[in-house]
Design a protein around this motif. Structure first.
Motif, PDB file in Angstrom:
ATOM      1  N   ALA A 121      12.583   7.017  68.679  1.00 35.73           N
ATOM      2  CA  ALA A 121      13.207   7.878  69.694  1.00 35.73           C
ATOM      3  C   ALA A 121      14.113   7.065  70.618  1.00 35.73           C
ATOM      4  N   VAL A 125      18.313   8.557  69.900  1.00 34.37           N
ATOM      5  CA  VAL A 125      17.955   9.428  71.024  1.00 34.37           C
ATOM      6  C   VAL A 125      18.127  10.917  70.695  1.00 34.37           C
ATOM      7  N   SER A 126      19.306  11.286  70.197  1.00 30.16           N
ATOM      8  CA  SER A 126      19.561  12.729  69.997  1.00 30.16           C
ATOM      9  C   SER A 126      18.716  13.294  68.857  1.00 30.16           C
ATOM     10  N   GLN A 167      15.057  13.983  70.091  1.00 26.37           N
ATOM     11  CA  GLN A 167      14.909  14.676  71.361  1.00 26.37           C
ATOM     12  C   GLN A 167      13.898  15.829  71.258  1.00 26.37           C
TER      13      GLN A 167
END
Lengths: 81, 154, 154, 81
Positions: free
Chosen positions: A38, A42-43, A46
């Motif tokens: 993660a 990141v995206s 999410q």
């Protein structure tokens, strides 16, 4: 070393079909791996609750323990049929 | 005994049923389900194509285990599961399930079970190409999970 | 919209599905059931032939009313019911039901409903020719009535 | 006058596919007709509970009232499909 596979929008958001990952010493679960990934993706990670996992081609839980040589796949809920 | 196929090629329902029943006189009922690519909006079609992605190493294994569950639960005399992958146009076939048994209830129940479980337990993902040019991953429906769950209550 | 046929001739499942779905992009699921002539005893077959008698003036009317009930209950986009009459051998087709809808649940439920109701509300009678030379009228099964009844409870 | 049709083993036991019947004056129901036919076709109407009836091609009850011109069919429970 484990192999990580991504499918559907996880593949698109990570920009990867596959990556290799060196397991840390000690017990590493699917949940631990997700925590690490993660940060890197990141995206993609999410919406964690929308992500499913398979270890060695079997559906796995967050608590499933990983071992060297495992194939770990992340993907959204399946929509075939 | 079961025939499981994952392929880009289309299937021929008549030929699949014929192959499953050829020379058999113990079958009394054959249940069948065909899933096809559908426009979301009749009249103003907005889906121009559907792409099926899957996880090859896991797919046939998952299908085999779903079929094994059905064979364990109903006295099946034949079973075929074919799932296409790749790009398909509206109206085209996506998936075929056939279940044959001595009696109709087992054939019909096994057919419904197979497609319900396949929809929630086999690693396929649908992406729609829309008329707007957008590409959208189809979201899993809660009703599909509910349909699969009802087989566990019994 | 529905296609209802009562005939001595065999049917072609693939051709019937193709005819029902040709040019359609609004169909998402097609349920199908085929009933076939079965030996009663695998290994030592004792049914050598099946003869289907019916009440012609009532049959198509009964089938049309069963189909109308299904169309009333589920959003069907196509429906085919073909029932053969006359003499058939083990392994041969007897009956075909196809129900198409936007979604699989309606297609599968309508298919099961149609065959359950057809078995208990349409004027067909089966007579078996046995290996012994006897001819025996098949007795109605209580499980068939129960299967039809469950559609009324909902 | 009504037309009476027999199917399956009722046809075999009566030895008839069809016969004509002159309705008596007054109200005649399916049950009344069965009483009369049971005298004429003893073996066919022995197992009354196993006999179903249609009047003018619709399933009928014992209490269904018959009218001149009706087509009345007797048959065992259906076994198609």
């Amino acid at each position: 070393m484990i192999t990580i596979l991504y499918f559907a929008w996880l593949r698109e958001r990570t920009g990867l079909s596959e990556e290799k990952f060196l397991l840390a010493a000690g017990t590493v679960t699917v949940a631990d791996l997700v925590d690490i990934l993660a940060v890197r993706h990141v995206s993609a990670f999410q919406a964690r609750r929308a992500i499913r996992c398979a270890v060695n081609q079997e559906f796995a839980d967050p608590s499933t323990v990983l071992n060297a040589g495992d194939e770990v796949a992340f993907f959204p809920p399946v929509t075939g049929g | 005994m079961a025939r499981i196929v994952v392929s880009e090629a289309d299937f021929d329902v008549g030929a699949e049923i014929a192959a499953l029943t050829a020379g058999r006189t113990d079958i009394g009922g054959i249940g069948c389900f065909i899933g096809t690519v559908r426009d979301n909006a009749p009249g103003t079609p907005d889906v121009t194509a559907l792409t099926l992605e899957h996880y090859p190493a896991m797919t046939e294994r998952a299908l085999a285990s779903i079929v094994a569950l059905a064979e364990n639960r109903w006295p099946l005399l034949g079973c075929t599961v074919i799932h296409r992958v790749g790009r398909m146009l509206p109206g085209e076939n996506i998936v075929l399930v056939i279940a044959a048994s001595a009696h109709r209830q087992a054939a019909l129940d096994a057919t419904a079970f197979l497609i319900d479980w396949l929809k929630t337990k086999a690693p396929f993902w649908k992406r729609e190409d829309l008329a707007s040019g957008e590409q959208v991953w189809v979201e899993a429906r809660e009703t599909d999970d509910a349909a699969a769950e009802r087989w566990q209550e019994r």
